[in-house]
Design a protein around this motif. Structure first.
Motif, mmCIF file in Angstrom:
data_model
loop_
_atom_site.group_PDB
_atom_site.id
_atom_site.type_symbol
_atom_site.label_atom_id
_atom_site.label_comp_id
_atom_site.label_asym_id
_atom_site.label_seq_id
_atom_site.Cartn_x
_atom_site.Cartn_y
_atom_site.Cartn_z
ATOM 1 N N ALA A 166 29.383 -8.085 37.338
ATOM 2 C CA ALA A 166 29.522 -6.660 37.025
ATOM 3 C C ALA A 166 30.612 -6.092 37.930
ATOM 4 O O ALA A 166 30.551 -6.258 39.152
ATOM 5 C CB ALA A 166 28.205 -5.926 37.252
ATOM 6 N N PHE A 195 29.778 -6.379 32.703
ATOM 7 C CA PHE A 195 29.646 -4.927 32.818
ATOM 8 C C PHE A 195 30.830 -4.401 33.611
ATOM 9 O O PHE A 195 31.298 -5.052 34.550
ATOM 10 C CB PHE A 195 28.342 -4.559 33.538
ATOM 11 N N LEU A 213 22.962 -0.657 34.654
ATOM 12 C CA LEU A 213 22.831 -2.095 34.912
ATOM 13 C C LEU A 213 21.454 -2.631 34.536
ATOM 14 O O LEU A 213 21.267 -3.850 34.444
ATOM 15 C CB LEU A 213 23.103 -2.386 36.391
#
Length: 710
Positions: A166, A195, A213
């Motif tokens: 992420a 992400f 998240l």
């Protein structure tokens, strides 16, 4: 930013006049040499490091017989304030160099002013790619750029088993550039960016963004931002229950992140450039002097300030002048130099190579180095640089463009054969002479006998955990051949298992690479005394350190003496049974014959006076504290498994002073492979007679030897 700076600087003749005044002051050679030091908003360490370096320089007689002075300037908070500072610096013709300007957001646009005023600009912390993309003559990096930082971090993420990342970054040019570069590097390594989000650094609540998240399967977070918002974000990340490790940018490691984030920052991994516990006499001397002056340990900023000031001093000594154009040219074409933060080797564009970031982990409120984890990146970078240089050489070797007018068109197969032959010739040349600058006769001979196989394939094989010790050593010796380019290899072989293995290794690879091996065997330890050495074989000063009753030592001197005249390089067997002090002196003596010495070993416990050493890397599992650093930052991987991934990879060390004496001038891009510059241990501590069997003569020779890199 660059366009804005051009608008701010104006286009009058005033900057030309300032440059001419600076050159005139330099040519007069009267008055002090002035360093402009821009204060660091993160603390006094940077300026204190510069001050310590200048005190040492002046204590040694200054530069070119002139004293060095520091002119301090306040830290710049924004571009307009930075512009006022830059103009004030440019208007002082005594100033030869500018050190400082913490951020790339300031360093990049202000470089326009310094370029027009012809003052050498060495920003000590700027890493933006744009810094050296404008063809400026007076801009010199002192840290690798963001592309190198992103590539190193992505390499470590892959090594640690983090397949899903992420990415979070603040909305400023620097953080955005670094985050995008990391994404590109991660994808190139087969990692997935699952992400991505951006935020304003001035915000205080990131929980809405972080809440997204939830439900995302990710192994680690990559965070590109300043240390203040970074600390806030990581605290809130932990408050929401996310325990994944955080991989950050260098700005986390340079600020007060560890204080602001508290225990929530545990298992943050970030690139750094300096550790106070770095071994070697150069760093020990720096730490001792800094502690004496400030009663505290130096931080990264202090080390970088110290290094950049000493780097400037080295450039002035090499140039023999402070004239701006001479300084700028010398800085780009000088031999590599070593500092407490790493190696400085610059290319014509002003980019720095050799020096790399070292990954560190925050545990228990302190940053700890992660040993060995940059080795895969160093090898990959070395191979990529070689391939790039091979392509460049192949392009230069192709037939020049034909003259205007009608030209006969050769058949397609014939043209292809010509191009292939040129490329093959260029590759053979690259594998030997282009890796290092050698005398012309050696370069031509090496090119004729270069290996047909691509050594890059062997570097890939190094990552195989099942590689045997013999296979690993074979690849390492091939690597040493690439760097040193020898045609005739000397080997002093003791009658031990290590000696027999070295002989077999050298002979097997000699056939593949086309070099010859000259072996000089040492007698067994229980052999009878040989004839005494005479004055022709050894000088009086050298005879004082040799035992007249030790046949092994007398034979060793004879071997080194003979091989010095008949070989291009000497392969040293570390556990030869000889005293390290004797081996060190003999190896250093070979430099006067133009013969580099190197070793391929599992470990080196003593300074043997080597030019080059390839030593096994890895994690010290015998030290629980070292193993604990990796706890929680690995994904599906035990520390022992990580160690097996690194066990075949060499940590390459080089004596840059020996390189210069021997005329070895590596391309700066290839110095990325060198993990550290070797520094002799004996100038600061002296030999240990109890451990090494040294004599008073050894101590006398050691005390007279110069310290490297001073």
């Amino acid at each position: 930013m660059l366009c804005a700076a051009l608008t701010l600087t104006g286009c009058g003749r005033q900057y030309t006049n300032l440059g001419e005044a600076r050159a005139a002051y330099a040519r007069d050679g009267i008055g002090p040499i002035v360093i402009a030091a821009v204060e660091d908003p993160l603390g006094p360490g940077f300026l204190q490091g510069i001050e310590l370096a200048v005190r040492e320089i002046n204590a040694a007689g200054g530069l070119l017989g002139r004293a060095v002075q520091i002119r301090r300037f306040p830290s710049s908070g924004d571009l307009r304030q930075g512009r006022r500072t830059a103009i004030a610096i440019a208007q002082d013709p005594r100033i030869s160099v500018v050190l400082g300007h913490r951020t790339s957001e300031l360093a990049v646009p202000l470089s326009v002013i310094y370029e027009r005023a012809r003052v050498l600009f060495m920003p000590s912390f700027a890493t933006a790619e744009q810094l050296t993309r404008h063809g400026f003559d007076f801009v010199l990096r002192t840290l690798p750029d963001n592309a190198a930082m992103a590539a190193q971090t992505a390499s470590v993420a892959q090594l640690f088993g983090h397949e899903r990342i992420a990415v979070l970054h603040s909305r400023d040019d620097y953080a955005r550039e670094l985050a995008f570069l990391f994404e590109d590097e991660a994808r190139a390594r087969g990692l997935r960016i699952v992400f991505g989000a951006s935020f304003f650094a001035a915000e205080s609540n990131y929980r809405g963004m972080l809440g997204q998240l939830n439900g995302v399967d990710f192994d680690a977070v990559y965070l590109s931002t300043e240390h203040l918002p970074g600390a806030r974000l990581v605290r809130q990340l932990r408050e929401l229950g996310f325990a994944q490790p955080v991989l950050g940018s260098d700005r986390l490691a340079f600020g007060r992140y560890e204080e602001l984030v508290g225990s929530a920052g545990d298992r943050t991994v970030a690139p750094g450039i300096y550790d106070v516990d770095t071994p070697g006499p150069l760093n020990r001397a720096f730490v001792t002097a800094y502690r004496a002056a400030h009663n505290a340990d130096p931080d990264q900023s202090a080390a970088q300030g110290y290094d950049t000031a000493r780097l400037f001093a080295d450039i002035v000594r090499t140039a023999g002048s402070t004239e701006p154009s001479v300084l700028a040219t010398t800085a780009r074409y000088s031999p590599p130099r070593a500092g407490v933060t790493g190696i400085f080797a610059h290319d014509p564009r002003g980019d720095v190579y050799g020096k790399l970031f070292e990954l560190r982990v925050l545990r228990f409120g302190r940053w700890w180095p992660l040993p060995g984890v940059t080795a895969p990146y160093r090898l990959a970078s070395f191979r990529a640089a070689r391939l790039e240089m091979q392509r460049e050489a192949a392009q230069q070797a192709q037939t020049p463009a034909p003259a205007p007018g009608p030209q006969p068109t050769p058949p397609e197969p014939a043209m292809a054969e010509v191009v292939d032959a040129a490329a093959a010739a260029a590759e053979r040349l690259q594998q030997t002479a282009a890796a290092v600058s050698m005398p012309a006769d050696k370069a031509v001979g090496a090119a004729e006998t270069a290996a047909a196989a691509d050594p890059g394939a062997d570097l890939q094989t190094l990552t195989t955990a099942r590689l045997s010790a013999a296979e690993r050593a074979r690849i390492w010796l091939r690597l040493a051949h690439e760097i040193l380019g020898f045609q005739r290899l000397g080997l002093v072989a003791p009658q031990t298992g290590a000696g027999s293995a070295a002989v077999g290794l050298a002979r097997s690879l000699a056939d593949d690479l086309g070099f010859t091996v000259d072996i000089c065997e040492l007698p067994a330890p229980d052999a009878h005394a040989a004839e005494p050495l005479n004055a022709i074989e050894l000088t009086r000063r050298e005879r004082e350190g040799i035992s007249v009753d030790d046949p092994l030592e007398q034979a060793a001197v004879r071997c080194w003496t003979r091989l010095a005249r008949s070989t291009d390089a000497l392969l040293v067997v570390p556990d030869s049974g000889l005293r390290p002090g004797l081996v060190r002196r003999l190896n250093r003596t070979l430099r006067s014959f133009g013969v580099p010495t190197f070793a391929v070993a599992q470990s080196l416990d003593s300074d043997l006076g080597l030019t080059l050493a390839l030593v096994a890397t890895g994690v010290d599992l015998d030290d629980p504290q070292v193993a604990l650093r990796f706890n929680g930052v690995l994904k599906g991987l035990r520390v022992s498994a990580l160690n097996r991934k690194l066990t075949n990879l060499p940590a390459v060390s080089a004596d840059l002073e020996a390189f210069a004496e021997l005329g070895i001038r590596p391309d700066p891009r290839l110095l990325t492979l060198v993990s550290r510059a070797m520094q002799p241990a004996f100038p600061s501590a002296g030999p240990d007679p109890a451990q090494n069997g040294g004599t008073d003569a050894d101590a006398a020779v050691s005390a007279a030897a110069p310290t490297s890199y001073e």
